[in-house]
Design a protein around this motif. Structure first.
Motif, PDB file in Angstrom:
ATOM      1  N   LEU A 163       1.092  -1.830  -8.547  1.00  0.00           N
ATOM      2  CA  LEU A 163       0.772  -1.362  -7.193  1.00  0.00           C
ATOM      3  C   LEU A 163       2.039  -0.885  -6.485  1.00  0.00           C
ATOM      4  CD1 LEU A 163      -1.493  -1.095  -5.020  1.00  0.00           C
ATOM      5  CD2 LEU A 163      -0.888  -3.394  -4.278  1.00  0.00           C
ATOM      6  N   LEU A 164       3.123  -1.641  -6.641  1.00  0.00           N
ATOM      7  CA  LEU A 164       4.411  -1.294  -6.029  1.00  0.00           C
ATOM      8  C   LEU A 164       4.924   0.043  -6.557  1.00  0.00           C
ATOM      9  CD1 LEU A 164       6.118  -2.891  -3.955  1.00  0.00           C
ATOM     10  CD2 LEU A 164       7.464  -3.768  -5.857  1.00  0.00           C
ATOM     11  N   ILE A 165       4.875   0.220  -7.884  1.00  0.00           N
ATOM     12  CA  ILE A 165       5.322   1.474  -8.517  1.00  0.00           C
ATOM     13  C   ILE A 165       4.461   2.639  -8.033  1.00  0.00           C
ATOM     14  CG2 ILE A 165       5.525   2.714 -10.719  1.00  0.00           C
ATOM     15  CD1 ILE A 165       6.147  -0.096 -12.002  1.00  0.00           C
ATOM     16  N   CYS A 166       3.144   2.424  -8.014  1.00  0.00           N
ATOM     17  CA  CYS A 166       2.195   3.468  -7.594  1.00  0.00           C
ATOM     18  C   CYS A 166       2.461   3.909  -6.155  1.00  0.00           C
ATOM     19  CB  CYS A 166       0.776   2.927  -7.751  1.00  0.00           C
ATOM     20  SG  CYS A 166      -0.500   4.116  -7.302  1.00  0.00           S
ATOM     21  N   ILE A 167       2.648   2.941  -5.256  1.00  0.00           N
ATOM     22  CA  ILE A 167       2.896   3.243  -3.835  1.00  0.00           C
ATOM     23  C   ILE A 167       4.202   4.028  -3.666  1.00  0.00           C
ATOM     24  CG2 ILE A 167       3.541   2.179  -1.618  1.00  0.00           C
ATOM     25  CD1 ILE A 167       1.471  -0.050  -2.294  1.00  0.00           C
ATOM     26  N   ILE A 168       5.266   3.556  -4.310  1.00  0.00           N
ATOM     27  CA  ILE A 168       6.585   4.197  -4.147  1.00  0.00           C
ATOM     28  C   ILE A 168       6.595   5.611  -4.724  1.00  0.00           C
ATOM     29  CG2 ILE A 168       9.035   4.076  -4.826  1.00  0.00           C
ATOM     30  CD1 ILE A 168       8.673   0.941  -4.652  1.00  0.00           C
ATOM     31  N   LEU A 169       5.966   5.799  -5.886  1.00  0.00           N
ATOM     32  CA  LEU A 169       5.980   7.128  -6.525  1.00  0.00           C
ATOM     33  C   LEU A 169       5.074   8.143  -5.822  1.00  0.00           C
ATOM     34  CD1 LEU A 169       6.051   6.268 -10.348  1.00  0.00           C
ATOM     35  CD2 LEU A 169       7.967   6.912  -8.886  1.00  0.00           C
ATOM     36  N   LYS A 224       8.013  -8.889   3.089  1.00  0.00           N
ATOM     37  CA  LYS A 224       9.232  -8.665   3.886  1.00  0.00           C
ATOM     38  C   LYS A 224       9.462  -7.202   4.292  1.00  0.00           C
ATOM     39  CE  LYS A 224      12.410 -11.365   4.325  1.00  0.00           C
ATOM     40  NZ  LYS A 224      12.837 -12.173   5.475  1.00  0.00           N
ATOM     41  N   THR A 225       8.866  -6.246   3.536  1.00  0.00           N
ATOM     42  CA  THR A 225       9.133  -4.829   3.823  1.00  0.00           C
ATOM     43  C   THR A 225       7.944  -4.194   4.527  1.00  0.00           C
ATOM     44  OG1 THR A 225      10.416  -4.813   1.774  1.00  0.00           O
ATOM     45  CG2 THR A 225       9.998  -2.690   2.794  1.00  0.00           C
ATOM     46  N   LYS A 226       8.158  -3.788   5.775  1.00  0.00           N
ATOM     47  CA  LYS A 226       7.086  -3.281   6.637  1.00  0.00           C
ATOM     48  C   LYS A 226       6.412  -2.039   6.041  1.00  0.00           C
ATOM     49  CE  LYS A 226       6.216  -1.598  11.309  1.00  0.00           C
ATOM     50  NZ  LYS A 226       6.831  -1.026  12.524  1.00  0.00           N
ATOM     51  N   GLN A 227       7.221  -1.082   5.548  1.00  0.00           N
ATOM     52  CA  GLN A 227       6.665   0.177   5.017  1.00  0.00           C
ATOM     53  C   GLN A 227       5.737  -0.069   3.834  1.00  0.00           C
ATOM     54  OE1 GLN A 227       9.798  -0.432   5.872  1.00  0.00           O
ATOM     55  NE2 GLN A 227      10.911   1.411   6.490  1.00  0.00           N
ATOM     56  N   ILE A 228       6.149  -0.974   2.926  1.00  0.00           N
ATOM     57  CA  ILE A 228       5.326  -1.275   1.747  1.00  0.00           C
ATOM     58  C   ILE A 228       4.064  -2.008   2.177  1.00  0.00           C
ATOM     59  CG2 ILE A 228       5.206  -2.671  -0.378  1.00  0.00           C
ATOM     60  CD1 ILE A 228       8.193  -1.973  -0.785  1.00  0.00           C
ATOM     61  N   ARG A 229       4.210  -2.939   3.111  1.00  0.00           N
ATOM     62  CA  ARG A 229       3.062  -3.699   3.617  1.00  0.00           C
ATOM     63  C   ARG A 229       2.026  -2.760   4.232  1.00  0.00           C
ATOM     64  NH1 ARG A 229       5.933  -7.063   6.392  1.00  0.00           N
ATOM     65  NH2 ARG A 229       5.525  -6.265   8.487  1.00  0.00           N
ATOM     66  N   GLU A 230       2.490  -1.801   5.008  1.00  0.00           N
ATOM     67  CA  GLU A 230       1.586  -0.834   5.656  1.00  0.00           C
ATOM     68  C   GLU A 230       0.854   0.022   4.619  1.00  0.00           C
ATOM     69  OE1 GLU A 230       4.136   1.290   8.310  1.00  0.00           O
ATOM     70  OE2 GLU A 230       3.971  -0.204   9.921  1.00  0.00           O
ATOM     71  N   GLN A 231       1.592   0.445   3.577  1.00  0.00           N
ATOM     72  CA  GLN A 231       0.995   1.291   2.538  1.00  0.00           C
ATOM     73  C   GLN A 231      -0.045   0.519   1.726  1.00  0.00           C
ATOM     74  OE1 GLN A 231       1.207   4.428   2.240  1.00  0.00           O
ATOM     75  NE2 GLN A 231       2.923   4.829   3.622  1.00  0.00           N
ATOM     76  N   VAL A 232       0.204  -0.756   1.460  1.00  0.00           N
ATOM     77  CA  VAL A 232      -0.748  -1.602   0.727  1.00  0.00           C
ATOM     78  C   VAL A 232      -2.037  -1.746   1.533  1.00  0.00           C
ATOM     79  CG1 VAL A 232      -1.224  -3.954  -0.117  1.00  0.00           C
ATOM     80  CG2 VAL A 232       0.982  -2.903  -0.597  1.00  0.00           C
ATOM     81  N   VAL A 233      -1.891  -2.049   2.821  1.00  0.00           N
ATOM     82  CA  VAL A 233      -3.053  -2.188   3.717  1.00  0.00           C
ATOM     83  C   VAL A 233      -3.823  -0.876   3.777  1.00  0.00           C
ATOM     84  CG1 VAL A 233      -3.768  -2.568   6.117  1.00  0.00           C
ATOM     85  CG2 VAL A 233      -2.039  -4.056   5.083  1.00  0.00           C
ATOM     86  N   HIS A 234      -3.108   0.245   3.895  1.00  0.00           N
ATOM     87  CA  HIS A 234      -3.721   1.575   3.967  1.00  0.00           C
ATOM     88  C   HIS A 234      -4.524   1.881   2.695  1.00  0.00           C
ATOM     89  CE1 HIS A 234      -4.288   5.789   4.892  1.00  0.00           C
ATOM     90  NE2 HIS A 234      -3.766   6.111   3.717  1.00  0.00           N
ATOM     91  N   MET A 235      -3.930   1.589   1.518  1.00  0.00           N
ATOM     92  CA  MET A 235      -4.608   1.845   0.244  1.00  0.00           C
ATOM     93  C   MET A 235      -5.863   0.999   0.090  1.00  0.00           C
ATOM     94  SD  MET A 235      -1.619   2.287  -2.644  1.00  0.00           S
ATOM     95  CE  MET A 235      -2.742   2.632  -3.978  1.00  0.00           C
ATOM     96  N   LEU A 236      -5.764  -0.283   0.461  1.00  0.00           N
ATOM     97  CA  LEU A 236      -6.900  -1.192   0.321  1.00  0.00           C
ATOM     98  C   LEU A 236      -8.051  -0.809   1.249  1.00  0.00           C
ATOM     99  CD1 LEU A 236      -5.075  -4.644   0.023  1.00  0.00           C
ATOM    100  CD2 LEU A 236      -6.182  -3.374  -1.813  1.00  0.00           C
ATOM    101  N   PHE A 237      -7.725  -0.453   2.514  1.00  0.00           N
ATOM    102  CA  PHE A 237      -8.762  -0.075   3.470  1.00  0.00           C
ATOM    103  C   PHE A 237      -9.394   1.272   3.130  1.00  0.00           C
ATOM    104  CE2 PHE A 237      -6.930  -3.316   6.372  1.00  0.00           C
ATOM    105  CZ  PHE A 237      -8.109  -3.937   6.742  1.00  0.00           C
ATOM    106  N   THR A 238      -8.565   2.195   2.617  1.00  0.00           N
ATOM    107  CA  THR A 238      -9.075   3.508   2.205  1.00  0.00           C
ATOM    108  C   THR A 238     -10.086   3.351   1.075  1.00  0.00           C
ATOM    109  OG1 THR A 238      -6.945   4.491   2.798  1.00  0.00           O
ATOM    110  CG2 THR A 238      -8.413   5.855   1.459  1.00  0.00           C
ATOM    111  N   LYS A 239      -9.752   2.475   0.104  1.00  0.00           N
ATOM    112  CA  LYS A 239     -10.641   2.237  -1.021  1.00  0.00           C
ATOM    113  C   LYS A 239     -11.946   1.579  -0.569  1.00  0.00           C
ATOM    114  CE  LYS A 239      -7.188   1.990  -4.690  1.00  0.00           C
ATOM    115  NZ  LYS A 239      -6.430   1.119  -5.622  1.00  0.00           N
ATOM    116  N   GLN A 240     -11.833   0.667   0.408  1.00  0.00           N
ATOM    117  CA  GLN A 240     -13.026  -0.011   0.914  1.00  0.00           C
ATOM    118  C   GLN A 240     -13.970   0.967   1.620  1.00  0.00           C
ATOM    119  OE1 GLN A 240     -11.766  -3.302   3.363  1.00  0.00           O
ATOM    120  NE2 GLN A 240     -11.284  -4.600   1.613  1.00  0.00           N
TER     121      GLN A 240
END
Length: 315
Positions: free
Chosen positions: A46-52, A297-313
């Motif tokens: 998930l981390l690799i996918c978000i960053i790339l 700890k990292t706000k940008q990654i946290r926001e992207q994870v939340v965004h991906m999960l909610f988009t999928k839902q």
């Protein structure tokens, strides 16, 4: 006797026992192994996918984090599936070549992770001490060269060990009380003199991982010196917060490894299964916890994870 030993058949097939003394607990031990591996795979992927995929995260700090996540996937995949095969199916048979390949990949990846952690400290140092020159110093071309250098360093320093192992005659035993193959753990079953293996293994440990730890410590002394000279308290707090997650990762990565090395060298009275469990923690804990620590700890990654999960839902 030496002549008889050396003319005897050299084992090319080895049997990994898993965790000797805890064979009846293998199924129960496999549960945390399996859960940790699934979390490590999902978290790092998930981390690799978000960053790339996110252009906004194509910054040096996140690109180094992407490298770390990739190394974590390799490290856990090299050890955990085989351990689970032993725990579930008693499938511990492995060839000498496969054993050497596994050892090589594990140690190469571990050394690369150590190099990535050192470079991440360098990234923090540039960001805090030279913020205006940050993007001009850490260009994508330089990041690419750093990545290649880290891999080459690991490959070139470990490659001679392959030949040092291949020259040995394994006529003493082929039962390995472990879940994965180790350099000295394998070499000690040889009839030959293995002092070269011991000293070479020790010297590359000192010249790579131990040197990395020393350089990381010196870098953080310089970083803290710079941070406490920042006049703004808010900026000082932000700088320390940026380093916080990285310090957690460093402690998590090196502590089990140092503790394992010390128990192997001085813990003669410690049961063998403790050594093996500690060695597995080295391979399991960092890959599982690294994405969680950076995600929290990292706000940008946290926001992207939340965004991906909610988009999928929603979809």
């Amino acid at each position: 006797i030496t002549t008889i030993n050396h003319t005897a058949v050299s084992h090319t097939i080895f049997h990994l026992l898993g965790i000797p003394g805890l064979e009846d607990q293998h199924v129960w031990i496999s549960i945390p192994f399996f859960v940790s591996y699934v979390i490590a795979l999902l978290g790092n992927s998930l981390l690799i996918c978000i960053i790339l995929t996110k252009q906004s995260l194509h910054e040096p700090m996140y690109l180094f984090l992407c490298m770390l996540a990739g190394a974590d996937v390799v490290l856990s995949t090299c050890t955990v599936p085989q351990a689970l095969a032993i725990f579930w199916f008693c499938a511990g048979e492995t060839s000498l070549d496969r054993c050497i390949t596994q050892f090589f990949i594990i140690h190469c990846t571990f050394m690369s992770e150590s190099g990535i952690l050192l470079v991440m400290v360098f990234d923090h140092y540039i960001a805090i001490c030279y913020p205006l020159r940050y993007t001009t110093i850490l260009t994508r071309a330089l990041i690419g060269k750093i990545g290649v250098t880290i891999i080459l360093r690991s490959f070139c320093t470990l490659f001679p060990i392959v030949f040092l192992l291949k020259r040995l005659t394994f006529c003493q035993n082929n039962i390995v009380p472990h879940t994965f193959c180790e350099h000295i753990g394998l070499a000690k079953y040889a009839c030959n003199d293995i002092r070269v293996n011991i000293w070479y293994g020790f010297s590359i440990l000192i010249l790579t991982v131990v040197l990395d730890v020393v350089l990381i410590f010196v870098s953080y002394v310089l970083i803290l010196h710079a941070v406490f000279h920042i006049p703004s308290q808010d900026a000082r707090h932000k700088a320390l917060n940026t380093c916080g997650s990285h310090v957690c990762i460093i402690v998590l990565f090196y502590s089990p490894a140092i503790f394992t090395t010390l128990t192997q060298r001085f813990g003669r009275h410690i049961p063998p299964h403790t050594h093996i469990l500690l060695a597995n923690i080295c391979m399991l804990a960092p890959p599982m916890l690294n994405p969680i620590i950076y995600g929290i700890k990292t706000k940008q990654i946290r926001e992207q994870v939340v965004h991906m999960l909610f988009t999928k839902q929603k979809s």
